[in-house]
Motif scaffolding. Structure first.
Motif, PDB file in Angstrom:
ATOM      1  N   LEU A 124       0.854  -1.182   0.000  1.00 15.63           N
ATOM      2  CA  LEU A 124       0.000   0.000   0.000  1.00 15.63           C
ATOM      3  C   LEU A 124       0.894   1.238   0.000  1.00 15.63           C
ATOM      4  CD1 LEU A 124      -2.929   1.073   0.192  1.00 15.63           C
ATOM      5  CD2 LEU A 124      -2.629   1.138   2.676  1.00 15.63           C
ATOM      6  N   VAL A 125       0.864   1.978  -1.096  1.00 15.43           N
ATOM      7  CA  VAL A 125       1.718   3.159  -1.210  1.00 15.43           C
ATOM      8  C   VAL A 125       0.855   4.394  -1.419  1.00 15.43           C
ATOM      9  CG1 VAL A 125       3.597   1.793  -2.181  1.00 15.43           C
ATOM     10  CG2 VAL A 125       2.019   2.963  -3.717  1.00 15.43           C
ATOM     11  N   ARG A 126       1.419   5.536  -1.032  1.00 14.36           N
ATOM     12  CA  ARG A 126       0.691   6.795  -1.167  1.00 14.36           C
ATOM     13  C   ARG A 126       1.416   7.694  -2.150  1.00 14.36           C
ATOM     14  NH1 ARG A 126      -0.915  11.018   3.741  1.00 14.36           N
ATOM     15  NH2 ARG A 126      -2.440  12.241   2.545  1.00 14.36           N
ATOM     16  N   GLN A 127       0.644   8.279  -3.049  1.00 13.83           N
ATOM     17  CA  GLN A 127       1.224   9.181  -4.040  1.00 13.83           C
ATOM     18  C   GLN A 127       0.205  10.264  -4.372  1.00 13.83           C
ATOM     19  OE1 GLN A 127       3.668   7.650  -7.339  1.00 13.83           O
ATOM     20  NE2 GLN A 127       2.274   8.666  -8.749  1.00 13.83           N
ATOM     21  N   ASN A 128       0.629  11.518  -4.251  1.00 15.86           N
ATOM     22  CA  ASN A 128      -0.262  12.657  -4.520  1.00 15.86           C
ATOM     23  C   ASN A 128      -1.564  12.565  -3.716  1.00 15.86           C
ATOM     24  OD1 ASN A 128       1.599  13.632  -6.415  1.00 15.86           O
ATOM     25  ND2 ASN A 128       0.665  12.438  -8.062  1.00 15.86           N
ATOM     26  N   ARG A 129      -1.434  12.195  -2.435  1.00  8.25           N
ATOM     27  CA  ARG A 129      -2.563  12.101  -1.506  1.00  8.25           C
ATOM     28  C   ARG A 129      -3.563  11.017  -1.871  1.00  8.25           C
ATOM     29  NH1 ARG A 129      -4.065  18.450  -0.121  1.00  8.25           N
ATOM     30  NH2 ARG A 129      -1.971  19.069   0.599  1.00  8.25           N
ATOM     31  N   LYS A 130      -3.166  10.099  -2.736  1.00 10.54           N
ATOM     32  CA  LYS A 130      -4.019   8.989  -3.104  1.00 10.54           C
ATOM     33  C   LYS A 130      -3.295   7.686  -2.758  1.00 10.54           C
ATOM     34  CE  LYS A 130      -5.980  11.558  -7.012  1.00 10.54           C
ATOM     35  NZ  LYS A 130      -6.110  11.627  -8.487  1.00 10.54           N
ATOM     36  N   TYR A 131      -4.085   6.631  -2.525  1.00  8.30           N
ATOM     37  CA  TYR A 131      -3.502   5.348  -2.170  1.00  8.30           C
ATOM     38  C   TYR A 131      -3.587   4.373  -3.349  1.00  8.30           C
ATOM     39  CZ  TYR A 131      -3.098   6.757   2.688  1.00  8.30           C
ATOM     40  OH  TYR A 131      -2.732   7.404   3.838  1.00  8.30           O
ATOM     41  N   TYR A 132      -2.520   3.582  -3.477  1.00  6.73           N
ATOM     42  CA  TYR A 132      -2.431   2.614  -4.565  1.00  6.73           C
ATOM     43  C   TYR A 132      -1.962   1.267  -4.027  1.00  6.73           C
ATOM     44  CZ  TYR A 132      -2.518   6.644  -7.751  1.00  6.73           C
ATOM     45  OH  TYR A 132      -2.868   7.792  -8.425  1.00  6.73           O
ATOM     46  N   LEU A 133      -2.406   0.214  -4.704  1.00  2.00           N
ATOM     47  CA  LEU A 133      -1.872  -1.120  -4.443  1.00  2.00           C
ATOM     48  C   LEU A 133      -0.761  -1.339  -5.459  1.00  2.00           C
ATOM     49  CD1 LEU A 133      -2.254  -3.769  -2.780  1.00  2.00           C
ATOM     50  CD2 LEU A 133      -3.569  -4.625  -4.736  1.00  2.00           C
ATOM     51  N   LEU A 134       0.444  -1.589  -4.966  1.00  2.00           N
ATOM     52  CA  LEU A 134       1.612  -1.776  -5.834  1.00  2.00           C
ATOM     53  C   LEU A 134       1.982  -3.248  -5.892  1.00  2.00           C
ATOM     54  CD1 LEU A 134       4.173  -0.926  -7.419  1.00  2.00           C
ATOM     55  CD2 LEU A 134       5.255  -0.441  -5.215  1.00  2.00           C
ATOM     56  N   LYS A 135       2.105  -3.757  -7.116  1.00  2.00           N
ATOM     57  CA  LYS A 135       2.525  -5.146  -7.330  1.00  2.00           C
ATOM     58  C   LYS A 135       3.783  -5.135  -8.182  1.00  2.00           C
ATOM     59  CE  LYS A 135       1.591  -9.472  -6.522  1.00  2.00           C
ATOM     60  NZ  LYS A 135       1.293  -9.992  -5.182  1.00  2.00           N
ATOM     61  N   GLU A 136       4.801  -5.860  -7.728  1.00  2.00           N
ATOM     62  CA  GLU A 136       6.069  -5.916  -8.442  1.00  2.00           C
ATOM     63  C   GLU A 136       6.354  -7.320  -8.938  1.00  2.00           C
ATOM     64  OE1 GLU A 136       9.357  -3.779  -6.248  1.00  2.00           O
ATOM     65  OE2 GLU A 136       7.813  -3.778  -4.689  1.00  2.00           O
TER      66      GLU A 136
END
Length: 207
Positions: free
Chosen positions: A174-186
């Motif tokens: 769970l990462v935050r970018q520009n005040r929004k949250y994203y699910l990051l998959k690598e």
């Protein structure tokens, strides 16, 4: 002339339903334990490389996204294009020796990404990790943000599992970018982020 106007809420509901169907397919396929290889190309020809391995009955995956472009008449068109032009993922359905033979016998400049620099062992992407990555790359999941492996590794975030919503069942950071949250998959060579509500996520214990 009458035309049907679809309210934004209806469009969002339809998008969520399509995204849910994509994730359901991943869950159904979770018993597939075949890992994947990541192949780096040095002179493009991505489609030809993909066709080459398909001709040898091997499943391939190339991450693609919808791109808007202007044609010669000034009209805006939409086309599904590869996210990067130097990566092809191939499912490991043959022995390592056979995979090496196929790479050497091809007319392309291909490097199967290895576990680490100097290692002779190919890096293998676990089946579940790849299935979830493929699901998040699907255009029906909504707009995805793609990152290089280096960029993805620099993103701070806690390991989570999505417990509610169209992404339910998927895991990632769970990462935050520009005040929004994203699910990051690598996976090896690439990362993808999809918008998610942090309230739908639960921290994964022991991770």
């Amino acid at each position: 002339m009458n035309s049907e106007i679809i309210p934004p809420s209806a469009e969002k509901a339809e998008s969520n339903m399509q995204g849910r169907q994509v994730v359901d397919k991943v869950v159904e396929a979770a018993n597939d334990n075949c890992p994947w290889y990541a192949l780096r190309l040095f002179k493009g020809k991505q489609n030809a490389v993909e066709d080459y391995f398909k001709d040898h009955d091997m499943e391939c995956f190339v991450p693609r996204q919808m791109v808007d472009y202007e044609d010669k008449k000034g009209r805006i068109r939409h086309q599904l294009r590869p996210v990067v032009t130097n990566l092809v993922f191939v499912k490991k359905t043959v022995t390592t020796q056979r995979m090496t033979e196929l790479v050497q016998q091809s007319n392309f400049q291909i490097l199967v990404i290895r576990k680490e620099r100097g290692s002779k062992e190919y890096s293998e992407i676990p089946a579940r990790q790849m299935l979830e990555f493929k699901a998040m790359c699907n255009p029906e999941m909504g707009e995805g943000l793609f990152l290089s492996q280096e960029e993805a590794s620099l993103k701070p975030g806690d390991p989570v599992e999505v417990r509610f919503g169209p992404l339910k069942g998927l895991t990632g950071r769970l990462v935050r970018q520009n005040r929004k949250y994203y699910l990051l998959k690598e996976v090896t060579g690439l990362g993808v982020m999809v918008r998610v509500s942090r309230w739908c996520c639960k921290a994964m214990k022991g991770k």
